[in-house]
Design a protein around this motif. Structure first.
Motif, PDB file in Angstrom:
ATOM      1  N   CYS A 193      48.211  58.716  84.910  1.00 19.33           N
ATOM      2  CA  CYS A 193      48.430  59.235  83.567  1.00 19.33           C
ATOM      3  C   CYS A 193      48.542  60.755  83.576  1.00 19.33           C
ATOM      4  O   CYS A 193      49.127  61.352  82.672  1.00 19.33           O
ATOM      5  CB  CYS A 193      47.276  58.824  82.648  1.00 19.33           C
ATOM      6  SG  CYS A 193      47.235  57.059  82.251  1.00 19.33           S
ATOM      7  N   HIS A 195      46.967  64.305  79.624  1.00 16.54           N
ATOM      8  CA  HIS A 195      47.857  63.325  80.224  1.00 16.54           C
ATOM      9  C   HIS A 195      49.288  63.840  80.167  1.00 16.54           C
ATOM     10  O   HIS A 195      49.625  64.677  79.317  1.00 16.54           O
ATOM     11  CB  HIS A 195      47.780  61.993  79.482  1.00 16.54           C
ATOM     12  CG  HIS A 195      46.586  61.176  79.822  1.00 16.54           C
ATOM     13  ND1 HIS A 195      46.278  59.980  79.199  1.00 16.54           N
ATOM     14  CD2 HIS A 195      45.614  61.366  80.743  1.00 16.54           C
ATOM     15  CE1 HIS A 195      45.165  59.481  79.709  1.00 16.54           C
ATOM     16  NE2 HIS A 195      44.739  60.300  80.635  1.00 16.54           N
ATOM     17  N   ASN A 222      53.070  63.442  79.185  1.00 20.24           N
ATOM     18  CA  ASN A 222      53.891  62.724  78.221  1.00 20.24           C
ATOM     19  C   ASN A 222      55.328  62.725  78.728  1.00 20.24           C
ATOM     20  O   ASN A 222      55.984  63.764  78.766  1.00 20.24           O
ATOM     21  CB  ASN A 222      53.802  63.402  76.842  1.00 20.24           C
ATOM     22  CG  ASN A 222      54.520  62.611  75.765  1.00 20.24           C
ATOM     23  OD1 ASN A 222      55.633  62.121  75.974  1.00 20.24           O
ATOM     24  ND2 ASN A 222      53.894  62.495  74.595  1.00 20.24           N
ATOM     25  N   SER A 238      47.596  60.527  73.883  1.00 20.52           N
ATOM     26  CA  SER A 238      48.349  59.772  74.885  1.00 20.52           C
ATOM     27  C   SER A 238      48.113  58.275  74.761  1.00 20.52           C
ATOM     28  O   SER A 238      47.008  57.822  74.484  1.00 20.52           O
ATOM     29  CB  SER A 238      47.942  60.227  76.287  1.00 20.52           C
ATOM     30  OG  SER A 238      48.489  59.387  77.271  1.00 20.52           O
TER      31      SER A 238
END
Length: 329
Positions: free
Chosen positions: A100, A122, A124, A136
């Protein structure tokens, strides 16, 4: 004498699946110096030392870790769960498929450079930016062991003390030790007493469908202290997941009396040093002339008193005849 205990209140805890490998250090499954790919990152490797993970990160022109070659490489095969292609996405950021927080920057059509988002953020993939975790929707990807471990490497199977895994041609195989338990630290099958494990095999411990064992304690057949409790099932079948427990220190389980009693009164051929405070204990060899030296709850090589008898209370060889149940027919 003590009656074995049935922990009704924790029954659900004992029949649920064992802890997932992600919840604890994955290296507790592997022997020393085993190198695997990090399940959460396509660019990180893990070296297992004394059951603790030590991480290394691939970067630059070799951003991926190849678990088969055991080194950082430029690209991975298209069949890999970590395959990244920069074709048509030059100067763009791509998400690490196994993380992630990881990402790759495609500086050109062929080369992907690895990077990590700051702590508590995290990546994106839509905005190509690092965002707060609460913004997220990413969750860590699931993994197949054979995607992170190379072929022919043994590792622990937490479902049973005598079980282990190995990847053969990329396929996970279940293996079983014969009359031994699997020791993760060495990656081999060893004597049961050398393995600290309570996931003892329980198949058929509560009888067959034609004659189930109901509301009784049965020996675990792996230790002298351990036992299973076979609960009555609504459909009349044998208990498929009997609860395991063990007698307190210096007590052995006796199936005939259904009690935890003095070890000298129990005929048990498993390790008789388990849970004992005595330094020397009588063996189960008929005649009561043999004994073990206990060290760390494990028996050393069996010794003999010769023409004398072993007195467990004194911890020594004596002339007077001893007839402990443990060592008589």
């Amino acid at each position: 004498m003590e009656k074995p205990v049935v922990f009704v209140g924790v029954a659900l805890l004992l029949v649920l699946p064992l802890v997932n490998a992600r919840d604890e250090d994955i290296c507790r499954l592997f022997s020393n110096n085993t190198v695997i790919r990090d399940p959460d990152s396509c660019s990180q490797s893990i070296t297992c030392i004394d059951s603790v993970s030590h991480y290394s990160t691939c970067s630059g022109s070799t951003p991926f870790f190849d678990k088969d070659q055991g080194k950082c490489v430029k690209t991975l095969t298209s069949t890999s769960s970590c395959s990244i292609s920069c074709e048509g996405v030059a100067t763009h950021f791509l998400a690490d498929p196994k993380s992630c927080y990881g990402y790759y920057y495609c500086s050109e059509q062929e080369t992907a450079m690895y990077g990590k988002c700051p702590q508590d953020t995290h990546f994106n993939a839509t905005t190509e930016m690092c965002t707060h975790q609460y913004e997220s929707a990413c969750t860590t990807s699931s993994f197949e062991y054979c995607n992170i471990v190379k072929n022919n490497v043994n590792f622990d199977n937490l479902q049973g003390c005598n079980q282990y895994h190995v990847c053969e041609k990329g396929v996970l195989k279940d293996k079983t030790c014969t009359n031994q338990y699997y020791q993760a630290s060495t990656g081999t099958c060893v004597a049961k007493a050398l393995v600290d494990c309570d996931a003892h095999p329980n198949a058929d411990k509560c009888g067959k469908a034609s004659k189930p064992t109901v509301d009784k304690f049965v020996a675990d057949d792996a230790t002298c202290r351990g036992y299973f409790y076979c609960a009555k099932q609504a459909d009349g079948s044998p208990d498929p997941n009997p609860l395991w427990n063990q007698c307190p220190q210096d007590k052995f389980f006796d199936a005939s009396s259904q009690m935890c009693i003095d070890p000298t009164l129990v005929k048990c051929t498993n390790d008789r040093c388990d849970g004992r405070t005595a330094e020397f204990v009588v063996s189960a060899t008929t005649g009561c002339r043999n004994y073990y030296h206990c060290s760390g709850g494990v028996a050393s090589e069996e010794k003999s008193c010769g023409n004398y008898f072993f007195d467990e209370q004194l911890g020594s060889c004596v002339q007077s005849i001893k007839t402990y149940t443990a060592c008589t027919k």
